[in-house]
Write an enzyme that holds these catalytic residues in place. Sequence first.
Site, mmCIF file in Angstrom:
data_model
loop_
_atom_site.group_PDB
_atom_site.id
_atom_site.type_symbol
_atom_site.label_atom_id
_atom_site.label_comp_id
_atom_site.label_asym_id
_atom_site.label_seq_id
_atom_site.Cartn_x
_atom_site.Cartn_y
_atom_site.Cartn_z
ATOM 1 N N PRO A 41 -24.527 28.550 11.111
ATOM 2 C CA PRO A 41 -25.444 27.647 11.818
ATOM 3 C C PRO A 41 -26.885 27.897 11.397
ATOM 4 C CG PRO A 41 -23.858 28.566 13.336
ATOM 5 C CD PRO A 41 -23.626 29.244 12.021
ATOM 6 N N CYS A 42 -27.615 26.802 11.182
ATOM 7 C CA CYS A 42 -28.923 26.934 10.527
ATOM 8 C C CYS A 42 -30.075 27.118 11.504
ATOM 9 C CB CYS A 42 -29.180 25.700 9.671
ATOM 10 S SG CYS A 42 -29.202 24.177 10.628
ATOM 11 N N GLN A 43 -29.818 27.009 12.828
ATOM 12 C CA GLN A 43 -30.940 27.045 13.775
ATOM 13 C C GLN A 43 -31.781 28.310 13.643
ATOM 14 O OE1 GLN A 43 -27.859 26.216 14.412
ATOM 15 N NE2 GLN A 43 -27.730 24.434 15.756
#
Length: 411
Positions: A119-121
Site C-alpha cells: 500500500p502506497c499511503q
Amino acid sequence: MSKKLTYIDLFAGAGGLSEGFIRAGFEPIAHVEMNKDACDTLKTRTAFHYLKNNGRIKEYHNYLNGNIKREDFWKTIPEHLIKSVINTEISSETLPNIFEKIDAELGKQKVDLVIGGPPCQAYSVAGRARDPKGMSEDPRNHLYKYYVEFLKRYNPKMFVFENVPGILSANNGVYLELIFKAVREAGYELDKKVLNAKHFGVLQDRKRVIIIGWKKELDFKYPEFEEKEHQYEVLKDLFSDLPKIQTGKGEWGITKYAKKTTPYLEETGIRNGLDYTTQHIARLNNENDLEIYRIAVDKWVNEKKRLNYAELPDRLIKHNNTKSFTNRFQVVNDLGVSHTVVAHICADGHYYIHPDIKQNRSITVREAARIQSFPDDYFFEKSRTTAFKQIGNAVPVLMAEGIAKKIKELL
C-alpha cells in the site's frame, strides 16, 4: 504449446496489475490481498477467466445480468481457483498460513515471477503531509520486508514492485535504500524507473515507480520502454459511447451502449465484444455542488483554466479552509488525458467532474474504470464507494500489460 509463465500477486488490490499480466500470457498462482471487497472482485474476475477459457462465458453474462447470486456463481468454477485469492493481511503472523495455501495451489510448478506493490499511503507525499509524524511510524513502511520473504521462499526468476513516486523521497530516500539492500541480500539485482501510464496508451497522466529485479545469475538489465504519444481524447474516444446520464442516475447492472465503439476502445480492448457494460452509475450531488461544477466546467472548457475554490462566490463556499486544496473541484480533461485517478474518488467526486456540462455530474464507476483502462466486462464488487476505491488504488491494465510483455521477452 509452451507452458505459461506463472506469478504470485501480492497486495493485489482489485487486480489491475494482474489483469495486464494475464493479457500478456502469464498465469496467476495466487493473489494475496487484505481488503475483502477487492478479494471478491478478484474472485469474480478469476471466475470470468476460467469460464472464458473453457467456452462458458455465457455463465458470466448470466451473473452480470443478475440471474445468479455471487456465491452461487463462484461455485460454478473449481473451488481451488476461488481459494487461490487469499484474503488476509501480510504480516509475520500470517506468512506461514499464506505460504501453506500458495504451496497447495502451486503443486510441482515453479513461480516465475512475483508482482505487486505494498500500500502506497505510507510513501505518498499527500499521506505524509496529512500525518503529523510524516508517516514515519506507519507500519506499512516495512511491508517490503514481507515481499522479500516471498522472493526467498519461491525464488522467482524476476519480480515487479510498483509504488508511488513518493517512495523516492520517503524518509529522505532511506526506505528505498533499505528495499534495495534487502532485495540484493536475497540474491537479486534490481533497478527502478518512474514510468507514466500515458506512455502505455492509458488516457491518464499517472506516474509510478516501477522496480524490476532479476536473479543475479541472469544476464538481464532493466527493459527499455518506448514513450509512445497518442492523439486520443477522453471525451471523444473514451466516454462518447456511454449513455448520457445526470447526477445520481445510471445503472449498477447492465447498461446498453448509446453509440458505436471508437478506434481507441477497440485497440485497447476496453470494449471487447459485448453490447453492454455495467456500473455506469453516478453519485448524487447537492445543488450547491452542481452549481460549482457548472462554474468549473465552464472555466475549463471555455478558458482552459482550473477553478480556484477560494475565488468562488461566498454563498457557495462551504469549507473553512480556502488556503490549501484550492483545486478540490477539478474537471477531467476533455481534450487530452485525465489527471491521476486516486482512491479518494470514493469519498467525493469533486476532483473528477465530467467535462460535458449537459450531464453536470462527477464521473461514473465505469468512466473511472475506463480511465484506468479496465475492460468493460470487469466487474467491481460490493458498492459504488468500494468500487471507486478499488479503481483508484489499481495499476492501469494497459500499463501493466506493457510491462508484462517486456518481462515475458526477457524470460
